[in-house]
Scaffold this motif. Structure first.
Motif, short mmCIF file in Angstrom:
data_model
loop_
_atom_site.label_atom_id
_atom_site.label_comp_id
_atom_site.label_asym_id
_atom_site.label_seq_id
_atom_site.Cartn_x
_atom_site.Cartn_y
_atom_site.Cartn_z
N VAL A 139 0.48 4.38 5.29
CA VAL A 139 0.85 3.41 6.33
C VAL A 139 -0.35 2.51 6.62
CG1 VAL A 139 1.44 3.12 8.78
CG2 VAL A 139 2.63 4.83 7.41
N LEU A 140 -1.52 3.12 6.81
CA LEU A 140 -2.68 2.34 7.27
C LEU A 140 -3.27 1.47 6.17
CD1 LEU A 140 -4.29 5.10 9.52
CD2 LEU A 140 -2.93 3.12 10.25
N VAL A 141 -3.32 1.98 4.94
CA VAL A 141 -3.84 1.15 3.84
C VAL A 141 -2.85 0.02 3.55
CG1 VAL A 141 -4.60 1.09 1.44
CG2 VAL A 141 -5.27 3.00 2.90
N ASN B 286 -14.04 -1.95 0.27
CA ASN B 286 -14.25 -1.65 1.69
C ASN B 286 -15.20 -0.48 1.81
OD1 ASN B 286 -13.36 -0.36 4.51
ND2 ASN B 286 -12.75 -2.51 4.45
N PRO B 287 -16.07 -0.50 2.85
CA PRO B 287 -16.98 0.65 3.05
C PRO B 287 -16.22 1.95 3.31
CG PRO B 287 -17.15 -0.95 4.87
CD PRO B 287 -16.36 -1.60 3.79
N VAL B 288 -15.01 1.87 3.83
CA VAL B 288 -14.22 3.10 4.01
C VAL B 288 -13.56 3.41 2.66
CG1 VAL B 288 -12.32 4.18 5.26
CG2 VAL B 288 -13.85 2.59 6.44
N ARG C 296 -5.27 -8.28 4.59
CA ARG C 296 -6.08 -8.95 3.57
C ARG C 296 -5.30 -10.07 2.90
NH1 ARG C 296 -10.42 -7.89 4.91
NH2 ARG C 296 -11.99 -6.59 3.91
N ASP D 185 -1.17 -1.50 5.86
CA ASP D 185 -1.53 -2.48 6.89
C ASP D 185 -2.78 -3.27 6.50
OD1 ASP D 185 0.56 -1.54 8.37
OD2 ASP D 185 -0.66 -0.45 9.83
N PHE D 186 -3.74 -2.55 5.96
CA PHE D 186 -4.99 -3.21 5.54
C PHE D 186 -4.70 -4.27 4.48
CE2 PHE D 186 -8.57 -3.58 2.64
CZ PHE D 186 -9.61 -3.89 3.51
N LEU E 201 -11.68 5.46 1.15
CA LEU E 201 -10.28 5.77 0.87
C LEU E 201 -9.45 4.51 0.61
CD1 LEU E 201 -8.05 7.92 0.75
CD2 LEU E 201 -7.76 7.68 3.21
N ILE E 202 -9.86 3.39 1.23
CA ILE E 202 -9.07 2.16 1.09
C ILE E 202 -9.08 1.66 -0.37
CG2 ILE E 202 -8.92 -0.27 1.77
CD1 ILE E 202 -9.72 0.58 4.60
#
Lengths: 333, 333
Positions: free
Chosen positions: B123-125, B41-43, B132, B127-128, B45-46
């Protein structure tokens, strides 16, 4: 002729959502019944917590757009109900996780779920609703729709992670900001609109136009939301974003036009989260001095107009008329 | 004949997973490549955070079971790779959220993601990765598979919420416990195995048998995990469950057989989370006195045997032989 006149009577932005709710009353009743049914669970905390957020309302803007776009495309069937419910579940799950991430205590004028039941429950019930959203989508029996919504869900999470990284960072550019809000907010609006065209088997040009409409409306919506965080709106504490160190477009515009004293102010507050009592008032004054809120509203209105332009390929109808007005509403709440 | 003899050579439980990894080396390589590709992912941290958990390994037991069950069913195609990757993504997402919920600092002998990057990112990763997983499943092009995995994902969240409610509660019964572990752990094992049969278009009896196998193996796995929390295992701090106030089967069995003094001890520690330095050692002594860990292991072995019985309808093959041994492994790690 009478019909054409009626269709062309202007709808005030503030009336767009109530008008859609009135036109879609039966559909929304079916959607609400589905939402209530699918959040039931033998583990009582799940429906309790979900009801707090879902049953308590909100405007139901995303499911409304799914239904209206399906109607615009002449869809005849019931899959738009499950998709509208799924879209609302995805949105609700992200709200639950957002409030955990932001440590928010108030949403829509009520205590947040995490303030009442704790962060753990909010994380897990968010997961539950997210999974239920996918079960609902399977009921719509369309792999292309599932692909669009799964991609939107991943994009939302990506936007939220990127937002974590832009928080407290005054080097954040307008491009960074647009990248964040495009992902965390506009992607779900885009998907909510696009799927209405997919289930109606419309040609690619129309499906792309609906996606564009939702994307632009979503940008307008988030831009105006970020302005409202400084000007205030019933049910939302003004200054939440400021206290969370969120670097939104008004701040980016004011920072770019500001002097060293102002840069120091933004760095101490948004950058380092060291706040004094009158800092929020000072922030509002600085934004006002640089006309930053009005400029951000202009951005919102430009995106609303782009959303309206995307509707041009559809023949005139009451649905197109309402969707047109809904774009105005997104920018001028 | 030589082949039949080879197939019937007993596999020690500890060798079951390495043996499956050896037999499925090419498939697992394809799965690992997919996992790496889909967490990009371009972000930045993910992928960083996802790599910490995913690339760092673990036994990959769930994707291994998906592949092996597909092979057992004679599947010829590539959909088992995407499903195995999706199952691992769902598992990884739940680990990320678990560690947030449990405030864990150590997993598989390493710092947890939330300890390094904070709860918000976890939490957010999570969710990612969850989103996916659904994108991957869409690639498998099967709505029945999507239904099974979406249902498993909702069931996991339900089990985790129920587990929150049984924590610190010494009125928790063995039935409650089984309800929690059936949902939070066994449901994903069941789905991971079932989808291997679905993509091979096997008859319902075989698909139900694979589901049963996965469910029973999953119960055995969690039961032995809960015993290992008291006896210790490399990479896992013993006593985590105890300090989190989790009421697992060994405690339920010992509590039922205990006297008032012991009830007071469990209430002060697990119930009220008031701990003194030697409490964990005392807990181990009480469990030992009532033979509670051995009894829980017997439960695990019974479920492993039920898993093996579910395989009886399949003709003998190296795959069946390995799956048989994997059930033993789950109970006797």
């Amino acid at each position: 002729m009478a019909n054409a006149l009626r269709q062309h009577q202007p709808i005030a932005p503030v009336d767009a959502v109530p008008r859609l709710h009135a036109l879609l009353a039966d559909d929304m009743q079916a959607v609400n019944a589905l939402i209530l049914q699918k959040m039931q669970n033998p583990v009582a905390l799940i429906p309790q917590l979900a009801a707090h957020l879902i049953a308590a309302g909100g405007k139901r803007l995303r499911p409304l757009l799914t239904l209206a776009c399906a109607q615009l495309c002449g869809y005849r069937g019931a899959a738009h109900h499950v998709l509208a419910a799924a879209v609302e579940f995805i949105h609700t799950a992200t709200l639950l996780h957002d409030d955990v991430v932001d440590h928010s205590n108030l949403r829509r004028g009520q205590d947040t779920a995490n303030a009442i039941w704790g962060n753990k429950s909010s994380v897990l019930v968010g997961d539950f609703l997210f999974a239920r959203a996918f079960e609902l989508m399977v009921d719509a029996d369309s792999l292309p729709v599932l692909r669009v919504l799964a991609n939107a869900a991943a994009t939302i999470a990506q936007g939220e992670v990127q937002q974590l990284q832009t928080a407290n960072n005054l080097l954040t550019t307008a491009d960074d900001y647009y990248s964040v809000i495009g992902a965390k907010t506009a992607a779900l609006f885009a998907a909510a609109c696009e799927v209405g065209g997919i289930i109606a088997y419309r040609p690619a040009t129309e499906i792309i136009a609906l996606r564009q409409y939702g994307m632009e409306l979503g940008l307008a919506f988030q831009l105006s939301d970020d302005v409202l965080d400084y000007t205030g709106v019933p049910g939302k504490e003004p200054g939440d974003d400021f206290r969370d160190g969120k670097v939104t477009l008004p701040v980016i515009l004011a920072h770019a036009a500001g002097d060293v004293t102002e840069h120091d102010f933004w760095q101490r507050t948004l950058g380092n989260e060291q706040f004094a009592d009158d800092d929020f008032a000072t922030a509002c004054k600085i934004l006002d001095k640089h006309n930053a809120l009005a400029q951000a509203m202009e951005h919102a209105q430009n995106h609303a107009q782009a959303a309206q332009n995307a509707l041009a390929i559809f023949p005139d109808s009451e649905w197109r008329h309402c969707l047109w007005a809904a774009a105005d509403f997104a920018a001028r709440r």
